[in-house]
Design a protein around this motif. Sequence first.
Motif, PDB file in Angstrom:
ATOM      1  N   ASP A 129       0.813  -1.210   0.000  1.00  0.00           N
ATOM      2  CA  ASP A 129       0.000   0.000   0.000  1.00  0.00           C
ATOM      3  C   ASP A 129       0.852   1.267   0.000  1.00  0.00           C
ATOM      4  OD1 ASP A 129      -2.176  -1.646   0.060  1.00  0.00           O
ATOM      5  OD2 ASP A 129      -2.526  -1.450   2.199  1.00  0.00           O
ATOM      6  N   THR A 130       1.677   1.420   1.006  1.00  0.00           N
ATOM      7  CA  THR A 130       2.400   2.684   1.160  1.00  0.00           C
ATOM      8  C   THR A 130       3.545   2.819   0.176  1.00  0.00           C
ATOM      9  OG1 THR A 130       1.854   2.563   3.510  1.00  0.00           O
ATOM     10  CG2 THR A 130       3.517   4.164   2.852  1.00  0.00           C
ATOM     11  N   PHE A 131       4.486   1.875   0.197  1.00  0.00           N
ATOM     12  CA  PHE A 131       5.665   1.987  -0.661  1.00  0.00           C
ATOM     13  C   PHE A 131       5.292   1.915  -2.141  1.00  0.00           C
ATOM     14  CE2 PHE A 131       8.628   0.194   2.835  1.00  0.00           C
ATOM     15  CZ  PHE A 131       8.664   1.434   3.442  1.00  0.00           C
ATOM     16  N   ALA A 132       4.419   0.975  -2.502  1.00  0.00           N
ATOM     17  CA  ALA A 132       4.039   0.835  -3.908  1.00  0.00           C
ATOM     18  C   ALA A 132       3.301   2.076  -4.398  1.00  0.00           C
ATOM     19  CB  ALA A 132       3.186  -0.409  -4.108  1.00  0.00           C
ATOM     20  N   SER A 133       2.414   2.629  -3.575  1.00  0.00           N
ATOM     21  CA  SER A 133       1.689   3.838  -3.974  1.00  0.00           C
ATOM     22  C   SER A 133       2.642   4.999  -4.174  1.00  0.00           C
ATOM     23  CB  SER A 133       0.660   4.211  -2.906  1.00  0.00           C
ATOM     24  OG  SER A 133      -0.282   3.195  -2.757  1.00  0.00           O
ATOM     25  N   LEU A 134       3.578   5.162  -3.238  1.00  0.00           N
ATOM     26  CA  LEU A 134       4.550   6.239  -3.356  1.00  0.00           C
ATOM     27  C   LEU A 134       5.427   6.060  -4.589  1.00  0.00           C
ATOM     28  CD1 LEU A 134       5.794   8.771  -2.075  1.00  0.00           C
ATOM     29  CD2 LEU A 134       7.288   7.253  -0.774  1.00  0.00           C
ATOM     30  N   ALA A 135       5.886   4.836  -4.815  1.00  0.00           N
ATOM     31  CA  ALA A 135       6.762   4.571  -5.957  1.00  0.00           C
ATOM     32  C   ALA A 135       6.040   4.801  -7.278  1.00  0.00           C
ATOM     33  CB  ALA A 135       7.298   3.143  -5.886  1.00  0.00           C
ATOM     34  N   LEU A 136       4.825   4.301  -7.393  1.00  0.00           N
ATOM     35  CA  LEU A 136       4.099   4.423  -8.660  1.00  0.00           C
ATOM     36  C   LEU A 136       3.560   5.830  -8.880  1.00  0.00           C
ATOM     37  CD1 LEU A 136       2.296   0.975  -8.611  1.00  0.00           C
ATOM     38  CD2 LEU A 136       4.210   1.659 -10.056  1.00  0.00           C
ATOM     39  N   ALA A 137       3.280   6.567  -7.814  1.00  0.00           N
ATOM     40  CA  ALA A 137       2.770   7.930  -7.958  1.00  0.00           C
ATOM     41  C   ALA A 137       3.858   8.888  -8.420  1.00  0.00           C
ATOM     42  CB  ALA A 137       2.183   8.407  -6.640  1.00  0.00           C
ATOM     43  N   THR A 138       5.113   8.543  -8.217  1.00  0.00           N
ATOM     44  CA  THR A 138       6.208   9.421  -8.630  1.00  0.00           C
ATOM     45  C   THR A 138       6.694   9.107 -10.038  1.00  0.00           C
ATOM     46  OG1 THR A 138       7.859   7.961  -7.638  1.00  0.00           O
ATOM     47  CG2 THR A 138       6.991   9.736  -6.260  1.00  0.00           C
ATOM     48  N   GLU A 139       6.054   8.165 -10.701  1.00  0.00           N
ATOM     49  CA  GLU A 139       6.436   7.798 -12.076  1.00  0.00           C
ATOM     50  C   GLU A 139       6.113   8.959 -13.008  1.00  0.00           C
ATOM     51  OE1 GLU A 139       8.082   5.014 -14.644  1.00  0.00           O
ATOM     52  OE2 GLU A 139       7.801   4.773 -12.502  1.00  0.00           O
ATOM     53  N   PRO A 140       7.100   9.494 -13.725  1.00  0.00           N
ATOM     54  CA  PRO A 140       6.820  10.621 -14.624  1.00  0.00           C
ATOM     55  C   PRO A 140       5.988  10.161 -15.830  1.00  0.00           C
ATOM     56  CG  PRO A 140       9.096   9.918 -14.870  1.00  0.00           C
ATOM     57  CD  PRO A 140       8.512   9.111 -13.753  1.00  0.00           C
ATOM     58  N   PRO A 141       5.140  11.039 -16.366  1.00  0.00           N
ATOM     59  CA  PRO A 141       4.338  10.649 -17.532  1.00  0.00           C
ATOM     60  C   PRO A 141       5.197  10.522 -18.785  1.00  0.00           C
ATOM     61  CG  PRO A 141       3.975  12.948 -17.003  1.00  0.00           C
ATOM     62  CD  PRO A 141       4.857  12.385 -15.915  1.00  0.00           C
ATOM     63  N   THR A 142       4.837   9.567 -19.618  1.00  0.00           N
ATOM     64  CA  THR A 142       5.546   9.395 -20.885  1.00  0.00           C
ATOM     65  C   THR A 142       4.867  10.232 -21.957  1.00  0.00           C
ATOM     66  OG1 THR A 142       4.165   7.508 -21.491  1.00  0.00           O
ATOM     67  CG2 THR A 142       6.202   7.030 -20.278  1.00  0.00           C
ATOM     68  N   GLU A 143       5.559  10.434 -23.059  1.00  0.00           N
ATOM     69  CA  GLU A 143       5.006  11.220 -24.162  1.00  0.00           C
ATOM     70  C   GLU A 143       3.746  10.564 -24.722  1.00  0.00           C
ATOM     71  OE1 GLU A 143       4.802  14.566 -26.341  1.00  0.00           O
ATOM     72  OE2 GLU A 143       6.384  14.147 -24.879  1.00  0.00           O
ATOM     73  N   SER A 144       3.771   9.223 -24.851  1.00  0.00           N
ATOM     74  CA  SER A 144       2.595   8.530 -25.400  1.00  0.00           C
ATOM     75  C   SER A 144       1.392   8.651 -24.466  1.00  0.00           C
ATOM     76  CB  SER A 144       2.927   7.057 -25.645  1.00  0.00           C
ATOM     77  OG  SER A 144       3.249   6.406 -24.437  1.00  0.00           O
ATOM     78  N   LEU A 145       1.622   8.692 -23.169  1.00  0.00           N
ATOM     79  CA  LEU A 145       0.526   8.848 -22.217  1.00  0.00           C
ATOM     80  C   LEU A 145      -0.100  10.232 -22.336  1.00  0.00           C
ATOM     81  CD1 LEU A 145      -1.027   7.625 -19.808  1.00  0.00           C
ATOM     82  CD2 LEU A 145       0.680   8.680 -18.327  1.00  0.00           C
ATOM     83  N   LEU A 146       0.747  11.237 -22.548  1.00  0.00           N
ATOM     84  CA  LEU A 146       0.238  12.603 -22.667  1.00  0.00           C
ATOM     85  C   LEU A 146      -0.491  12.837 -23.983  1.00  0.00           C
ATOM     86  CD1 LEU A 146       3.286  14.520 -21.170  1.00  0.00           C
ATOM     87  CD2 LEU A 146       1.100  14.051 -20.067  1.00  0.00           C
ATOM     88  N   LEU A 147      -0.175  12.037 -25.015  1.00  0.00           N
ATOM     89  CA  LEU A 147      -0.798  12.222 -26.322  1.00  0.00           C
ATOM     90  C   LEU A 147      -2.071  11.402 -26.529  1.00  0.00           C
ATOM     91  CD1 LEU A 147       2.379  12.374 -28.598  1.00  0.00           C
ATOM     92  CD2 LEU A 147       0.922  14.271 -27.827  1.00  0.00           C
ATOM     93  N   ARG A 148      -2.334  10.429 -25.679  1.00  0.00           N
ATOM     94  CA  ARG A 148      -3.516   9.596 -25.888  1.00  0.00           C
ATOM     95  C   ARG A 148      -4.789  10.352 -25.516  1.00  0.00           C
ATOM     96  NH1 ARG A 148      -6.078   7.882 -21.512  1.00  0.00           N
ATOM     97  NH2 ARG A 148      -4.898   7.708 -19.580  1.00  0.00           N
ATOM     98  N   LYS A 149      -5.885   9.989 -26.155  1.00  0.00           N
ATOM     99  CA  LYS A 149      -7.161  10.639 -25.888  1.00  0.00           C
ATOM    100  C   LYS A 149      -7.689  10.186 -24.522  1.00  0.00           C
ATOM    101  CE  LYS A 149      -8.472  11.151 -30.668  1.00  0.00           C
ATOM    102  NZ  LYS A 149      -9.481  10.942 -31.671  1.00  0.00           N
ATOM    103  N   PRO A 150      -8.430  11.035 -23.848  1.00  0.00           N
ATOM    104  CA  PRO A 150      -8.996  10.632 -22.549  1.00  0.00           C
ATOM    105  C   PRO A 150     -10.087   9.581 -22.733  1.00  0.00           C
ATOM    106  CG  PRO A 150      -9.692  12.858 -23.126  1.00  0.00           C
ATOM    107  CD  PRO A 150      -8.717  12.415 -24.174  1.00  0.00           C
ATOM    108  N   TYR A 151     -10.301   8.815 -21.696  1.00  0.00           N
ATOM    109  CA  TYR A 151     -11.365   7.813 -21.726  1.00  0.00           C
ATOM    110  C   TYR A 151     -12.708   8.500 -21.554  1.00  0.00           C
ATOM    111  CZ  TYR A 151      -7.626   4.445 -21.053  1.00  0.00           C
ATOM    112  OH  TYR A 151      -6.490   3.704 -21.200  1.00  0.00           O
TER     113      TYR A 151
END
Length: 142
Positions: A17-39
């Motif tokens: 819960d704590t460590f995994a959430s912190l680690a995954l929340a600090t993952e920077p966005p990739t270019e492909s993620l920023l370019l995809r259309k919203p759901y």
Amino acid sequence: DSPLKAVQMLWVNLIMDTFASLALATEPPTESLLLRKPYGRNKPLISRTMMKNILGHAVYQLTIIFTLLFVGEVFFDIDSGRNAPLHSPSSEHYTIIFNTFVMMQLFNEINARKIHGERNVFDGIFGNPIFCSIVLGTFVIQ
């Protein structure tokens, strides 16, 4: 008696819960993620790909843990923890099960970085020093 004691469950909870959430929340966005259309507004929160990943990892973990629990003493030539009296200290058998479970959680933490069907879960892993230090720190502490 349960293979996991209360303190071990607290450690697993901290990792998952704590460590995994912190680690995954600090993952920077990739270019492909920023370019995809919203759901869309009516799309499900958990996609088919996420559901396949969740179910696949659950089957993988259950298979390994149940194999270690019921025939692990044969593989490692150790005394079975299942036949110990109630409230006895942790056996070597249950320690192997616990350590295996924690390592599978660390693998799942790395695997959870990619949720849109990408194959290489290690792509860009060193671009996030917080993620790397949390995974490495958890591994060392374990």
